[in-house]
Design a protein around this motif. Structure first.
Motif, PDB file in Angstrom:
ATOM      1  N   LYS A  41       0.707  -1.133  -0.039  1.00 20.10           N
ATOM      2  CA  LYS A  41       0.015   0.023  -0.171  1.00 20.10           C
ATOM      3  C   LYS A  41       0.871   1.178  -0.019  1.00 20.10           C
ATOM      4  O   LYS A  41       0.578   2.269  -0.617  1.00 20.10           O
ATOM      5  CB  LYS A  41      -0.958   0.111   1.083  1.00 20.10           C
ATOM      6  CG  LYS A  41      -1.803  -1.086   0.980  1.00 20.10           C
ATOM      7  CD  LYS A  41      -2.812  -1.040   2.411  1.00 20.10           C
ATOM      8  CE  LYS A  41      -3.729  -1.995   2.270  1.00 20.10           C
ATOM      9  NZ  LYS A  41      -4.523  -2.101   3.615  1.00 20.10           N
ATOM     10  N   ARG A  42       2.027   1.357   0.785  1.00 19.26           N
ATOM     11  CA  ARG A  42       2.627   2.563   0.772  1.00 19.26           C
ATOM     12  C   ARG A  42       3.638   2.815  -0.375  1.00 19.26           C
ATOM     13  O   ARG A  42       3.861   3.598  -1.020  1.00 19.26           O
ATOM     14  CB  ARG A  42       3.650   2.395   2.193  1.00 19.26           C
ATOM     15  CG  ARG A  42       2.843   3.292   3.246  1.00 19.26           C
ATOM     16  CD  ARG A  42       2.416   1.765   4.408  1.00 19.26           C
ATOM     17  NE  ARG A  42       1.521   2.404   5.276  1.00 19.26           N
ATOM     18  CZ  ARG A  42       0.310   1.975   5.592  1.00 19.26           C
ATOM     19  NH1 ARG A  42      -0.230   1.171   4.713  1.00 19.26           N
ATOM     20  NH2 ARG A  42      -0.257   2.721   6.680  1.00 19.26           N
ATOM     21  N   ARG A  44       3.136   1.488  -3.413  1.00 19.23           N
ATOM     22  CA  ARG A  44       2.368   2.003  -4.538  1.00 19.23           C
ATOM     23  C   ARG A  44       1.893   3.424  -4.494  1.00 19.23           C
ATOM     24  O   ARG A  44       1.885   4.209  -5.652  1.00 19.23           O
ATOM     25  CB  ARG A  44       0.819   1.421  -4.592  1.00 19.23           C
ATOM     26  CG  ARG A  44       1.343  -0.263  -5.097  1.00 19.23           C
ATOM     27  CD  ARG A  44      -0.164  -0.885  -5.145  1.00 19.23           C
ATOM     28  NE  ARG A  44       0.030  -2.252  -5.617  1.00 19.23           N
ATOM     29  CZ  ARG A  44       0.052  -2.600  -7.162  1.00 19.23           C
ATOM     30  NH1 ARG A  44       0.188  -1.781  -7.897  1.00 19.23           N
ATOM     31  NH2 ARG A  44       0.266  -4.050  -7.093  1.00 19.23           N
ATOM     32  N   LYS A  45       2.011   4.079  -3.226  1.00 21.43           N
ATOM     33  CA  LYS A  45       1.770   5.523  -2.988  1.00 21.43           C
ATOM     34  C   LYS A  45       3.022   6.353  -3.322  1.00 21.43           C
ATOM     35  O   LYS A  45       2.948   7.583  -3.955  1.00 21.43           O
ATOM     36  CB  LYS A  45       1.293   5.809  -1.472  1.00 21.43           C
ATOM     37  CG  LYS A  45      -0.252   5.424  -1.361  1.00 21.43           C
ATOM     38  CD  LYS A  45      -0.789   5.812  -0.081  1.00 21.43           C
ATOM     39  CE  LYS A  45      -1.830   5.269   0.373  1.00 21.43           C
ATOM     40  NZ  LYS A  45      -2.468   5.497   1.678  1.00 21.43           N
ATOM     41  N   TRP A  46       3.958   5.965  -3.174  1.00 20.27           N
ATOM     42  CA  TRP A  46       5.333   6.421  -3.129  1.00 20.27           C
ATOM     43  C   TRP A  46       5.986   6.567  -4.748  1.00 20.27           C
ATOM     44  O   TRP A  46       6.598   7.735  -5.088  1.00 20.27           O
ATOM     45  CB  TRP A  46       6.405   6.001  -2.088  1.00 20.27           C
ATOM     46  CG  TRP A  46       6.083   5.841  -0.578  1.00 20.27           C
ATOM     47  CD1 TRP A  46       5.246   6.920  -0.077  1.00 20.27           C
ATOM     48  CD2 TRP A  46       6.261   5.364   0.645  1.00 20.27           C
ATOM     49  NE1 TRP A  46       4.940   6.607   1.257  1.00 20.27           N
ATOM     50  CE2 TRP A  46       5.888   5.602   1.549  1.00 20.27           C
ATOM     51  CE3 TRP A  46       7.610   4.255   0.560  1.00 20.27           C
ATOM     52  CZ2 TRP A  46       6.208   5.073   2.892  1.00 20.27           C
ATOM     53  CZ3 TRP A  46       7.848   3.654   1.979  1.00 20.27           C
ATOM     54  CH2 TRP A  46       7.229   4.046   2.958  1.00 20.27           C
ATOM     55  N   LYS A  49       2.839   5.659 -10.914  1.00 16.44           N
ATOM     56  CA  LYS A  49       1.977   4.451 -11.302  1.00 16.44           C
ATOM     57  C   LYS A  49       2.222   4.344 -12.775  1.00 16.44           C
ATOM     58  O   LYS A  49       1.439   4.431 -13.869  1.00 16.44           O
ATOM     59  CB  LYS A  49       0.752   4.747 -11.114  1.00 16.44           C
ATOM     60  CG  LYS A  49       0.258   4.746  -9.956  1.00 16.44           C
ATOM     61  CD  LYS A  49      -1.392   5.079  -9.581  1.00 16.44           C
ATOM     62  CE  LYS A  49      -1.887   4.986  -8.117  1.00 16.44           C
ATOM     63  NZ  LYS A  49      -0.864   5.750  -7.228  1.00 16.44           N
ATOM     64  N   GLU A  54       6.209   0.964 -11.067  1.00 14.69           N
ATOM     65  CA  GLU A  54       5.817  -0.271 -10.219  1.00 14.69           C
ATOM     66  C   GLU A  54       6.836  -1.272 -10.021  1.00 14.69           C
ATOM     67  O   GLU A  54       6.866  -1.975  -8.963  1.00 14.69           O
ATOM     68  CB  GLU A  54       4.407  -0.702 -10.977  1.00 14.69           C
ATOM     69  CG  GLU A  54       3.451   0.170 -10.949  1.00 14.69           C
ATOM     70  CD  GLU A  54       2.097  -0.424 -11.579  1.00 14.69           C
ATOM     71  OE1 GLU A  54       2.297  -1.612 -12.368  1.00 14.69           O
ATOM     72  OE2 GLU A  54       1.016  -0.127 -11.351  1.00 14.69           O
TER      73      GLU A  54
END
Length: 326
Positions: A41-42, A44-46, A49, A54
């Motif tokens: 989760k973290r 993917r935010k940092w 995209k 990725e």
């Protein structure tokens, strides 16, 4: 630490056969799994995209999980042995017990068998959904049985032989590291839109980590098939013929042996996340699949696991003896 590992391996294996995985005991793999979910989760935010973003996020996930799953048990074990040899041995035995899945794999698969015997297909589908990654809502009775036998075959390597192999060569820390890699693959190693890039390195690393253990597992299962009075000759034949009939270089190794030993056909097309994946069949349909094949698969599982345990414990003792002479 070196000289106690073989004894811890043997004792841990027998404790696993006796106790399995009690639901009240918080399993280390759950800690690894929760860590993977938290970091995913973290990360993917940092990271952006994009394909490159990725993949970088997935690479960092692999690095962090491998460091944590290997270093933490190593430090705990090192501290335990520093305090007292018996504390260290107890920890080493407990770690081995926790990382093996012989009893739990048998228990979970037998839940499927009992529902099939009661002719309760919806409950059998639900039971098998707890141990496989494919869609199970539309599976026939034969489909449920095949899915169960296939997961027993695959997890004979992933859940038992591979952890034993890594403990034999590197102790519990390497065993935990392997489980970290394997858990990452099971959570993010899918070839779908969500994980194709993010899980790329986790899937590749799992292929590498399982390459040798999967082949050792297959040969142990062939030997086990002869010992169990199954079709050992056909197990060897199908293994040599069909062991690469899978997208993974490792999964079909043990599935091919299982199909041959039982004289049935496994694999074939399956649905994952609502999408049909076309896969070749493994084995020859020398007879029809039946519910009892789950029991037969578990018998081969137990014999192969016991063989692996004694082989790896012996190798570990031999290595310690050689090192002691140097």
């Amino acid at each position: 630490m070196l000289k106690w590992t073989a004894a811890a391996l043997l004792l841990g294996f027998f404790i696993d056969l006796l106790l399995g995985d009690p639901r009240w005991l918080y399993h280390p793999v759950r800690i690894i799994g929760n860590s993977i979910s938290f970091l995913e989760k973290r990360l993917r935010k940092w990271f952006p995209k994009t394909q490159k973003g990725e993949r970088r996020a997935g690479a960092l996930l692999v690095l962090l999980i491998c460091m944590g799953s290997g270093l933490i048990p190593f430090c705990l074990l090192y501290t335990g042995y520093k305090i007292h040899v018996l504390l260290g041995f107890a920890l080493e035995t407990f770690f081995c017990y926790q990382m093996l899945a012989t009893r739990s794999l048998k228990d979970e698969s037998m839940r499927v068998y009992r529902e099939l015997e009661k002719k309760d297909l919806p409950k059998a589908r639900y039971a098998v959904s707890m141990i496989v990654g494919r869609d199970t809502a539309e599976l026939t009775e034969e489909g449920v049985t095949k899915a169960t036998v296939e997961t027993i075959a695959e997890n004979t390597s992933d859940g038992i032989i591979a952890p034993l192999f890594y403990m034999a060569i590197g102790g519990p820390a390497l065993m935990f590291l392997y489980k970290g890699i394997n858990t990452m693959d099971s959570m993010v190693g899918y070839k779908n839109e969500k994980y194709l890039n993010f899980g790329r390195y986790a899937a590749k690393l799992d292929d590498i980590a399982n390459y040798i253990p999967a082949r050792i597992s297959a040969w142990l299962m062939i030997a086990g098939a002869y010992m169990a009075g199954m079709d050992g000759k056909n197990a060897k034949k199908i293994f040599k013929r069909d062991r690469y009939k899978h997208a993974s270089p490792n999964s079909a190794q043990t599935e091919a042996v299982m199909a041959g030993a039982l004289d049935i056909q496994l694999a074939g097309n399956a649905y994952y996340f609502g999408k049909l994946y076309e896969k070749p069949a493994i084995g020859d349909r020398l007879r029809e699949v039946e519910d009892r094949d789950i029991c037969r698969a578990n018998r081969l599982l137990y014999i192969s696991a016991a063989l692996g345990t004694f082989v790896f414990a012996g190798i570990r003792l031999l290595a310690v003896g050689v090192l002691g002479l140097l």
